[in-house]
Design a protein around this motif. Structure first.
Motif, short mmCIF file in Angstrom:
data_model
loop_
_atom_site.label_atom_id
_atom_site.label_comp_id
_atom_site.label_asym_id
_atom_site.label_seq_id
_atom_site.Cartn_x
_atom_site.Cartn_y
_atom_site.Cartn_z
N PRO A 1 78.66 19.09 122.75
CA PRO A 1 77.73 19.96 121.97
C PRO A 1 77.47 21.04 122.65
N VAL A 2 77.29 22.33 122.15
CA VAL A 2 76.79 23.58 122.63
C VAL A 2 75.72 23.53 123.62
N GLU A 3 74.72 22.78 123.24
CA GLU A 3 73.67 22.73 124.10
C GLU A 3 73.73 21.97 125.35
N PHE B 1 82.84 29.70 125.34
CA PHE B 1 82.64 29.40 124.07
C PHE B 1 81.96 30.61 123.35
N ASP B 2 81.01 30.95 124.11
CA ASP B 2 80.23 32.35 123.29
C ASP B 2 80.94 33.47 123.29
N PHE B 3 81.90 33.69 124.21
CA PHE B 3 82.72 34.83 124.28
C PHE B 3 83.89 34.80 123.22
N GLY C 1 84.39 35.60 115.98
CA GLY C 1 83.59 35.34 114.86
C GLY C 1 83.30 33.60 114.76
N LEU C 2 84.15 32.95 115.24
CA LEU C 2 83.95 31.51 115.26
C LEU C 2 84.95 30.81 116.20
#
Length: 199
Positions: A27-29, A39-41, A47-48
């Motif tokens: 999970p992202v958090e 992941f953010d890059f 856009g996804l």
């Protein structure tokens, strides 16, 4: 030989499956900093974070290196969206990757520029014909390469005339890119209806 109950227990073991095929997403958090940055890059770039990128996130250095290649084909390629989907569907069908074949059948048909019968033929590895000369040459070139055949001089000359060297390079690198996509999805046994975590 296991009895019926033992066999059912073996097949129902949740540890055998992940959240995206065999892959267990983080999970992202809960992502470690380097994974979260990658992941953010990718999300900012594309856009996804699509299909195989979810898996490549486990190797942040790989993800930040490979994600721009996929983004290139979305924004800067010399090939049209329809031409990209022709080569992509040929590769997905060649590798028999359930998830990518299903996704790109939907994408190719949603473009509205390719006949659904052509798209089905591409994925099934059946012969087909395109009215557009550029689409036809992309189909011929990608089908020849996917079949591991020698590209005849005449086919090469027609491809060079219609696509130029930049277009031929785009077709070949796109096929390599989607080979990596397909093999990743196959290694993790990602089914056609996989969704993964909503993140």
């Amino acid at each position: 030989m296991p009895n019926t109950d033992e066999l059912k227990a073996m097949l129902d073991n949740p540890d055998d499956f992940g959240t995206f095929g065999r892959f267990v997403e983080t999970p992202v958090e809960e992502m470690p900093p380097q994974m979260r940055e990658a992941f953010d890059f990718t999300e900012k770039l594309r856009g996804l974070v699509p299909g195989p990128h979810k898996i490549w996130a486990a190797n942040p250095s790989l993800l930040t290196t490979i994600a721009p290649i996929g983004a290139y084909f979305q924004t800067k390629s010399t090939l049209s969206k329809a031409e990209i989907e022709i080569a992509t569907c040929v590769v997905c069908g060649h590798w028999r990757s359930a998830y990518s074949s299903y996704e790109h059948e939907k994408i190719a048909e949603a473009l509205g520029k390719l006949d659904p019968a052509n798209v089905e033929a591409l994925i099934a590895g059946l012969p087909t014909v395109f009215d557009d000369p550029r689409q036809q040459i992309v189909y011929e070139l990608s089908s020849t390469l996917a079949a591991a055949r020698v590209v005849p001089q005449g086919l090469f000359r027609r491809a060079q005339q219609l696509l130029g060297d930049a277009g031929i390079s785009d077709v070949t690198v796109l096929m390599g890119w989607f080979t990596a996509v397909s093999l990743t999805l196959m290694a993790y046994d990602v089914p056609s209806n996989a969704t993964g975590l909503d993140q």
